[in-house]
Every structure is written in C-alpha cells, then in structure tokens.
Scaffold this active site. Structure first.
Site, mmCIF file in Angstrom:
data_model
loop_
_atom_site.group_PDB
_atom_site.id
_atom_site.type_symbol
_atom_site.label_atom_id
_atom_site.label_comp_id
_atom_site.label_asym_id
_atom_site.label_seq_id
_atom_site.Cartn_x
_atom_site.Cartn_y
_atom_site.Cartn_z
ATOM 1 N N ASN A 141 -7.383 -14.745 -12.378
ATOM 2 C CA ASN A 141 -6.691 -15.455 -11.297
ATOM 3 C C ASN A 141 -6.963 -16.952 -11.299
ATOM 4 O O ASN A 141 -6.171 -17.725 -10.776
ATOM 5 C CB ASN A 141 -7.073 -14.861 -9.938
ATOM 6 C CG ASN A 141 -8.555 -14.641 -9.792
ATOM 7 O OD1 ASN A 141 -9.162 -13.945 -10.595
ATOM 8 N ND2 ASN A 141 -9.146 -15.238 -8.774
ATOM 9 N N GLN A 195 -2.870 -10.204 -10.911
ATOM 10 C CA GLN A 195 -2.223 -11.452 -11.319
ATOM 11 C C GLN A 195 -1.186 -11.238 -12.425
ATOM 12 O O GLN A 195 -0.328 -12.090 -12.636
ATOM 13 C CB GLN A 195 -3.274 -12.471 -11.800
ATOM 14 C CG GLN A 195 -4.162 -13.008 -10.695
ATOM 15 C CD GLN A 195 -3.435 -13.948 -9.740
ATOM 16 O OE1 GLN A 195 -2.397 -14.514 -10.052
ATOM 17 N NE2 GLN A 195 -3.981 -14.091 -8.537
ATOM 18 N N GLY A 250 1.162 -6.770 -3.478
ATOM 19 C CA GLY A 250 2.504 -7.242 -3.144
ATOM 20 C C GLY A 250 2.640 -8.749 -3.045
ATOM 21 O O GLY A 250 3.633 -9.318 -3.508
ATOM 22 N N THR A 272 -1.537 6.271 8.384
ATOM 23 C CA THR A 272 -0.081 6.167 8.453
ATOM 24 C C THR A 272 0.390 5.091 7.490
ATOM 25 O O THR A 272 -0.127 3.983 7.481
ATOM 26 C CB THR A 272 0.360 5.822 9.887
ATOM 27 O OG1 THR A 272 -0.131 6.836 10.760
ATOM 28 C CG2 THR A 272 1.877 5.749 9.987
ATOM 29 N N CYS A 302 -16.933 -26.441 -2.922
ATOM 30 C CA CYS A 302 -16.501 -26.692 -1.557
ATOM 31 C C CYS A 302 -15.287 -25.856 -1.161
ATOM 32 O O CYS A 302 -15.078 -25.591 0.007
ATOM 33 C CB CYS A 302 -16.175 -28.166 -1.388
ATOM 34 S SG CYS A 302 -17.670 -29.143 -1.312
HETATM 35 C C1 LIG Z 1 -6.250 8.844 17.933
HETATM 36 C C2 LIG Z 1 -5.831 8.294 16.604
HETATM 37 N N1 LIG Z 1 -6.753 7.753 15.791
HETATM 38 C C3 LIG Z 1 -6.433 7.247 14.607
HETATM 39 C C4 LIG Z 1 -5.135 7.240 14.147
HETATM 40 C C5 LIG Z 1 -4.850 6.663 12.815
HETATM 41 O O1 LIG Z 1 -4.218 5.426 12.906
HETATM 42 P P1 LIG Z 1 -3.293 4.894 11.726
HETATM 43 O O2 LIG Z 1 -2.123 5.782 11.679
HETATM 44 O O3 LIG Z 1 -2.937 3.513 12.128
HETATM 45 O O4 LIG Z 1 -4.095 4.946 10.479
HETATM 46 C C6 LIG Z 1 -4.132 7.805 14.971
HETATM 47 C C7 LIG Z 1 -2.715 7.853 14.574
HETATM 48 O O5 LIG Z 1 -2.313 8.256 13.519
HETATM 49 C C8 LIG Z 1 -4.493 8.334 16.214
HETATM 50 O O6 LIG Z 1 -3.577 8.880 17.019
HETATM 51 C C1 LIG Z 2 -7.256 -10.764 -9.861
HETATM 52 C C2 LIG Z 2 -7.220 -10.425 -8.417
HETATM 53 N N1 LIG Z 2 -7.721 -9.264 -7.995
HETATM 54 C C3 LIG Z 2 -7.704 -8.892 -6.710
HETATM 55 C C4 LIG Z 2 -7.174 -9.717 -5.748
HETATM 56 C C5 LIG Z 2 -7.198 -9.258 -4.325
HETATM 57 O O1 LIG Z 2 -5.922 -8.855 -3.887
HETATM 58 P P1 LIG Z 2 -5.545 -8.895 -2.338
HETATM 59 O O2 LIG Z 2 -5.539 -10.319 -1.977
HETATM 60 O O3 LIG Z 2 -4.200 -8.283 -2.270
HETATM 61 O O4 LIG Z 2 -6.569 -8.125 -1.607
HETATM 62 C C6 LIG Z 2 -6.645 -10.954 -6.133
HETATM 63 C C7 LIG Z 2 -6.059 -11.918 -5.173
HETATM 64 O O5 LIG Z 2 -6.550 -12.276 -4.173
HETATM 65 C C8 LIG Z 2 -6.667 -11.323 -7.491
HETATM 66 O O6 LIG Z 2 -6.180 -12.482 -7.910
#
Ligand SMILES: Cc1ncc(COP(=O)(O)O)c(C=O)c1O
Ligand SMILES: Cc1ncc(COP(=O)(O)O)c(C=O)c1O
Lengths: 388, 145, 388, 145
Positions: free
Chosen positions: C151, C179, C200, C237, C325
């Site tokens: 990177n 990268q 992404g 989820t 820095c």
């Molecule tokens: C009580 C509770 N805890 C945790 C989760 C998990 O959250 P997430 O779907 O954002 O991973 C959910 C829903 O799926 C939930 O209802």
């Molecule tokens: C080579 C490399 N690996 C891993 C990551 C981490 O990815 P993310 O920022 O999506 O967590 C990055 C970028 O930050 C990267 O350049």
C-alpha cells in the site's frame, strides 16, 4: 399487492433522510478520516459529528462510542475482549438463556476456550431474577451480559438493578441494547452499565454499522488488530457513510422517541387485543407490560409458524416466527423454550414487530388477514380437533 | 428459499383433510423439527383410490404432502409402496437442504398408511416401512399411534 | 480552489453508479436476507448477485466469498481463524515485514498468544525472496500471509511462486490483495492462493465492506460468533447496501480493468518522470517495474513529508506521506525502513496514488505545484546546504 | 488536525532562515520523530534583536518555530531564558497531543542558542537549558553540534 412490513425487529426500513445523508457523504466526503489533508479532515468531521449524535441518544460522551460493523460485532467485541483482558482475574462469565445468538454462541465459544459461562434462567415472561444473578456471581466472575430487551418476545430486563448488583461486586456489566435503543429511553448513566451494544439497522439507520458504548477507562482486548483507529479499540478504515447514517438515525430517534413510542404502543396493543379477540387458543408470549413498544409475539395452537408466515407473505404481510423451520436450527426458539413455552406452542409462534413506518391500516389489514389463515391451517392440522 | 413450484403445492388444498372411515391411516412426526403428518387412504382393487393428508408443519411439509397426494392418487398399491420422500422432493423440483430430511415426511406417512391397510387386511407389511432408516433424518412414529 | 485527490491508496472516491445502487437498495430492498418473506428474499437476491460479481472479478466461485466489514476484518479473520483452527497442527506463521498493520499487528497479537511469527525481510525494492520463504517454512508452519501489492510503495510480490511453495509444503497461503484488486489481474486459480482479502473502498466502492475469498473446504474459526450467516463463517446481519455497492464496484472494475490500468500507468509514469526531472535529490521508492499502476512513492532529501503534505494541501492537492508524523507512530514508515531506506529519507517520503478519477491535468498541476514547495522547504531546512 | 492558528504560523516565512555571523546558535533534534531545528540569534544590549530559525520537521515543528521567533523577537534575554516549549504551544492555542512533545522543540533550540551566546561571552549558561528534562519527550542534542 398491498405490502405490510411487520418485521421491524429483524431490520427496519431506512429513513429517507438517512439515505440522502449517506449518498451525499459518499459523493462529497469520501476521504479517509486518517488522512491529514482536506478530504480526510472533512471525513473526520463527519465522523465526529455522528459520534456526538450516537452518544447523545444514550447519554454517553463521544469518546465512549466505538463504531462497529453492527450489533454482532459489538457483542463479540465485549464478550471476547473483556474476558480476555481480565482472564488473569478470573474466567467466569454470566449471561442469560434468552440472549441473542451473538451473545449465546460467543458464550459457547468461550466455554470451549477455558471459560465457565452461566446462563441464567428466566421466568415465564422471559425475565431474569436479580437474586439469581446475585447468587451466580463468584470471585472468578469478570463480566455479566444481559440484554436490555429481547428480540423475540420483547421482554425488558431490569437492567438498572442487575447493573447495580454487578457494580457492588466489582464485576463489569454489558447490555445488548440492539432492540431497545430507538424505542426506549436508554441512558447509560441511569442504567449504570459499563458496555452497551447498538445497531444501525434496528433504528431506521443503515445495515453494517453499529456501536459499542465503552465507559471511560474500561479496557478490553480489541477484536480487530491493525491501524490505530477508534482510539486503538477497533482497527480498520471507518465506514464513514454508514457512521453518518447511524448518527443521523440516532439523532432522529432522540428527537422523535416519545412520539414514536406512543404510536407504537397504540398499534401494538390494538394488534394484540385484536388477534386475541379474533382467534381462539392464542397466547401472548413475553411480559404483559415490560415489553418493547413494537413487539407482538403470539403462539397459535395447532399450527406451525412458518406455514402462517408463508401464507401471510402470500398476502403481502411480512412477519417472523420462532418455529424451528425459520430459525434454521433443529430446535424452535430458544427464547420461548427458556420461558417454559411448550415445543408445540413455540412451533406455532409468530412475531409481528411494528415500526414507525406502520400505520393503523396495516394493523387492520393484519387483523383481517391472519385469522382466516390460522383457521385454514388448523383445518389442515392433524393436531386440531376443535371444530372439524 | 422455496421455488415457485414448492409454493404452488404449498397452496394446493385439493387433498387436504382426512378420509372418514379410511382403509389405512399413517401418522409420522419429525423429531428434529416437530412436523407432523397424517395420511389417510381409501383402497379399491389394490389401487389408491383416494388419499388425503393433514399437516402440522412448515412450507416444505405442506408442499410435500400436497405433492405426495397428487403422485399416488390412482396408483396401484404395489407401485405406491416404493414411493420415497426423495421421490416427492424430486417431483417438487428440489427442497432447501435443511428441509430435505426434516419436513419431507409425506412418503413415510403414506407407507405407514399402506402398512396399516395391509395389517388390517391380514397381510404382512412389506412396503418402504422398514427402509425408513435410509433417510438421514431419524424418524420416529407419532406418539399418537 | 482546484482540488486534486491523489490519495487513492488511502481510499478512493465512490462511483456514482455505486452510490445510486446503494441508495436504491436501501430504499427498495431494505429487508433482512435471513427473513423468509418477500422483503427478505429480495435482499437475499441482491446479496447473491453481488457475491457473483465479487467472485467474478477474482475468478472464484460465489460460495467462496465471505463478506466482511473491510480489509482489516478479512485479514484478522484469516490470520486468527486459520491459526486457531490449525493450532493443534502447529503454531508457526510466516508473513513479511512490509505488510499492512492489519496483518503485522495481528501477527504481534498472535505472538503474545503463544504463536511464533516469522517476518520475512524484503530487498531494497520491497520484494520477498521466495527462497527465504522456502527456508522459513517448518513442520509447525500452518499459514503464510504475503500481500499482493504494497500500500505504500506499490511493490507487487511474486505471489504465484510463493503460493506454489506453500502448496508443495502443505501450508495454507493468504494474500492481502486490498491494494491489488481493481488494478491488477487477480485470479485466485492462477495465483494459487487459499485465502485473499479485498476491500470495497479501495476500488471505487463503499467503505465498511470487504470480502475474504476462502478456497472450497478451507476451514477457519470464525471471528464473529452469532447467527449462521455467510455459511457460518461470519455472523451478523449482512450489510446489504454495502455488499451491493461492493458487487457493482467489482463488476465495473472487471469490465474496465485493462483501460483503467493503461490510463493509470500513463499518468503514474508521467508523474514520476516529471518530478524526477524537476526536483533534485529525489529517489523513487519501490520496484521500478513490479509496481501498482497507480503508485508513485518518492523521497525528497532534506525535507519532511508532513510539511510537504500540508503545503500541497494548502494548494488543494491531497497526498500521503510515510513520515513518522503522519503515520501516527514514533517510527517513520516500517515499509521504507524494511527496504533499507534511511530514516531521513523515510521522513521525506511522499506517496501520490492515482485513481481512475484523475486526469492528465491533475498530474500537470502537481508537477507545477510540488517543486516550488520542495524548494521552499529545503530553504527552510537546516539539513540542506545545496544552494543556500 | 491542526487549528487555523497553527496553520497560519505554519505558513509564516518572516523569520525563516539563518542569521549570518549570529551571536548565538542552537540546534536540537527530536529522537522520537527526527525533527530538527536550528535557531540563530542576534543579541544587542541583552535583548534579542533578531532571531531566525530553520526547521526540518512537520507542521507542528514549523509552526512552533514561527511562533517562537515572534514571541522572543525584541525580548530581553533574561525574559527569553524562561520561555518554554509549553509557552509556545500555548501561544499557538494548542497542538495535537501526539505532537506536543516531539515536534514542539523551538524553545529548546532557543535556550541552546542563548546558552551558546552566553558561553561565547564568558557567562555561565543559566537559561532553561538544564530544565529540558521537564518536557516528557526526551531530547538529545543534535549530533551536528
Ligand atoms: C438483541 C440483538 N442483539 C444482537 C443483534 C445482532 O445485531 P446485527 O444484526 O447488527 O449484527 C440483534 C439483531 O440481529 C439483536 O436483535
Ligand atoms: C494492503 C492493505 N491491507 C489492508 C487494509 C485495510 O483495509 P480496510 O481499510 O478496508 O480495513 C488496507 C487499507 O487500509 C491496505 O492497504
């Protein structure tokens, strides 16, 4: 076809304002908040505003908010991170038998890795008895995790009391408030919790983003290692548009909470009363009063949940069920079983969870549509001998 | 999750119910998910003249039941005796894997009904009844029987 | 002010098509893909289309794609998950000294938890020597992780050769391709890797979403416990709009790759040649030919990186630096130091990373703007005695 | 990261450079991040008549240098001897915490220059030189000195 979405506990629709804020953020402020240049500073500013909005909703300080990819990550982060951090102090964790799988399965993982986990029983309404907690805490206990409100039956736990017991015993307390935040008054000071999980897609915000509240000076081993993001508590480039969306959703929730709750309660009570009136042999699951404003969980004798769900879906109504067939496991809802509901009634359970996008007409449509479906399925059921 | 064909059979009501004074009756339950099925048959000249089924179960169970009844109505008993749960699943064009061995019980219930018919008529049960163990999902007979 | 964004290795702008697809998805297909009803099925369909798009870009099968919250999560998932899964076989991991912190710091975490980690040295261009890998592999080795492209300096590693060595030795191989994907031809079969991370926001898609490629039948302990999502490999989820955005970004990358690469290489070479021509005492960091199409990393003698960065920022140009820095740590870039670059030159490094949104005018503007800045800073520098 | 004020001083060029035949000269380097600063002063009647600074360092270092020169230009030596890095940081309205103790070297370099001036003029160095250890970031003298 008329479509009625009553599965808001699974996920909520996203507010239009949130969608727009996210689009705008992706377009204008796409920078990496770690970058020193203008694009980075813009992104950082966005993130810090969102942090204030999230903190504001739950009465926390912005520095106490760690952004995550959702509720599951927040739950894993605290369960694994705190137990690991304190493993030299002890290896005992307490939770309840009605937690979300994100907690329960993490508990099982901990058990496989040398920890003892106590799963507190609940009463027939799904509530944990504070005395049980008091007795379960031992010198080895480092963490207690009890959910604020249950995702299936909506039962609200006595968190203040539970957290106070933990504090008295010098044990850290986490609450999974994924279902409660946005519907209930949640204030981390009033509750007295050390950690709290929330998730964007349960409060009209985006999927893929959530937060863990971490009380000042509470330490834990991070779940992700890498860059020094989130004050070294969660590595990885921050999901700025998601965070912006979560922030706005929290702010809107903050502003609209009393109104939203009132509306939900009215619809919920109409739904429950209406169904009990129209269908025989129905039981309400969960607590009669200490329940989420949006939750209606009923068991319909003699019929199976998925069959009801599919029939409702054919009529445009979206709901959930605690039947084994929909939970993807062999057992029906572990929550209902833990509450002492019979397997058969657990199989026949339906969760209708309301949201701020619902209206009275939706309730009426369900009241019209569901009873004939139950009736049809009962006629098809070998268990039913009522009015054959 | 379900295909269109499965959903089509899920909604079929033609052979839902119970034949009064049936010639044979079979009930089966899936211990894994609690689904329950009761098949009743009317037999004439060693042919399944009529078949009806009652189901407590999910979409896959209900669709399997409907498909089974369509498959075996008018079928000679000798042929019906070799109909398996897999035949039903295939006729439906496939079922989600997690449903294949728990809700797909209809053929087993039919074999129970045929065995019941044969027993009532003094014959030995020689259908698929003994072969049930081939299906990975361990089935046990309904408590009601 | 004219703004020129040349920090695409930190994060890329998001394609307009991606923003629109995500907005539309949030609006219309907000369901939870685990739900059986119509809303859930719509969401699931969206997700599976995206899975095909991601798989298509890297020559994988859809079932081999696990969606994550980004590159860091994917890296943590494989580093922790594979080592844990195979810990009874052995406790030795090999990586390189120029990896991203998501790998390096996870390596340090593993070291603290009973694993041995070998950090392979690199040559002055930042490349790992396959013979070093061959010698480092022992009977205890379970996993090797070497990045596809760096990177900071853009150096591309000989992954095919490295992966082949691992395969011969029955050791699993991961490549952090965060990268590389979107800029290079990446085919998991040609590369012969078992795991591959991508993110992404490095390929004109959204932040907060990434993927781990997992070759069929390769097992690992999940990082998140909870629901049975992603074939039990990643609970939580699913971030459907993010996943939809990632999928579309991958598809667009797939279609546009040759053209994109050609354009980037032309701009990059113009930038490098132009700066070397215009500024004295400059050195190119990284490999002269085996380098990312978008990467230009130069060290400017006698001046410090952040000071250049800030001056460029004042003129609307966004870049990065490997100086201590800006890295937020005490040491300047670990990558440059590992390549044998002196501390002073590491302090004076600048990374200009191009993207498909850049144009020749951007390059010209930088060629115009940067030399006078370097000159001014050199006049201010106590280290410079050239033309005082 | 930086405030507007810091950025304003970052761009100031007035006192950048080196005074030829200076009366005192001080160089200091931060081992933690490698920043380097050289202060030269012209002293007349125990007043800092002119001060210039050269910096190899980040934004915080450059801004601190510019602020320092503004602060001490025209200041009696006796007063200038008590100017600290913290005074500079405060005058800038604050610096990011991670920069506070590594790039904020200007006052130290000034103290070196004052000490140098005093040594050259036969006086004992009595400025802040000995107090440098108060700043948590451990400073060592520049190798060049
Ligand atoms: C009580 C509770 N805890 C945790 C989760 C998990 O959250 P997430 O779907 O954002 O991973 C959910 C829903 O799926 C939930 O209802
Ligand atoms: C080579 C490399 N690996 C891993 C990551 C981490 O990815 P993310 O920022 O999506 O967590 C990055 C970028 O930050 C990267 O350049």
């Amino acid at each position: 076809m008329r479509r009625v979405y009553m599965d808001n506990s699974a996920t909520t629709p996203v507010r239009q304002e949130v969608i727009e804020a996210m689009s705008e953020c992706m377009k204008d402020d796409f920078g990496n908040p770690s970058s020193l240049h203008w694009f980075g500073r813009q992104a950082r500013r966005r993130m810090e505003t969102a942090r204030e909005q999230v903190a504001g909703l739950i009465g926390a300080e912005p520095e106490e908010i760690v952004f995550t990819s959702g509720g599951t990550e927040a739950d894993n982060m605290v369960m694994k991170g705190v137990t690991q951090q304190l493993r030299h102090k002890g290896r005992h964790v307490i939770t309840s038998s009605v937690e979300h799988h994100a907690i329960l399965h993490t508990g099982e993982y901990l058990e496989k890795n040398g920890f003892d986990v106590t799963y507190l029983a609940v009463d027939e309404h799904g509530r944990v008895d504070p005395d049980h907690l008091r007795h379960a805490i031992g010198p080895q206990t480092t963490l207690v995790s009890i959910m604020l409100a249950n995702n299936e039956v909506g039962t609200i736990q006595p968190i203040e009391e539970l957290a106070a017991i933990c504090r008295e015993n010098g044990v850290l307390f986490h609450t999974d408030a994924v279902q409660g935040v946005g519907q209930l008054d949640v204030d981390v000071e009033t509750l007295g919790v050390d950690f709290l999980s929330l998730s964007g897609h349960k409060l009209y915000g985006p999927k893929g983003v959530g937060a863990l509240y971490v009380r000042r000076n509470r330490r834990f081993q991070p779940l992700f290692h890498g860059g020094g993001h989130e004050r070294r508590r969660r590595a990885g480039t921050e999901n700025i548009p998601g965070i912006v969306g979560l922030g706005l959703a929290c702010q809107l929730s903050h502003e609209e909470l009393p109104e939203r709750r009132e509306k939900l309660v009215a619809m919920r009570d109409g739904l429950i009363a209406g169904l009990i009136e129209r269908v025989e042999d129905v039981q309400l699951n969960g607590h009669p009063s200490e329940r989420l404003p949006n939750n209606c969980n009923l068991s319909f004798n003699y019929v199976e949940g998925e069959a009801m769900l599919l029939n409702l879906d054919l009529q445009g109504i979206a709901v959930a069920s605690g039947s084994a067939c929909t939970s993807g496991s062999i057992e029906p809802s572990h929550v209902l079983l833990a509450m002492g509901v019979s397997r058969e009634l657990a199989q026949g359970s339906l969760r209708l969870s309301l949201g701020s996008f619902n209206c009275t007409e939706d309730v009426d449509y369900v009241l019209e549509t569901l009873p004939p479906i139950v009736d049809k399925l009962r006629q098809m059921s070998p268990l039913y001998h009522g009015k054959e | 999750m379900y295909t269109e064909k499965v959903m089509e059979y899920f909604t079929k009501q033609e052979n839902v119910g119970e034949i009064p004074d049936a010639d044979g009756e079979g009930t089966i339950t899936s211990p894994t998910c609690g689904d329950l099925m009761k098949v009743t048959i009317r037999v004439k000249d060693d042919v399944i003249e009529d078949v009806k089924v009652k189901t407590f179960g999910c979409g896959a169970a209900i669709a399997s039941a409907a498909m089974l009844t369509e498959l075996v109505k008018g079928m000679p008993l000798s042929e019906a005796m070799s109909v398996t749960n897999m035949d039903v699943a295939e006729a439906l064009g496939g079922l989600p894997s997690q449903k294949l061995h728990c809700s797909n019980l209809a053929a087993d219930a039919l074999q129970e009904a045929i065995a019941d018919y044969k027993e009532r008529n003094g014959n030995e049960a020689t259908g698929q009844r003994g072969k049930r163990k081939e299906v990975p999902c361990q089935l046990e007979e309904a408590k009601g029987k």
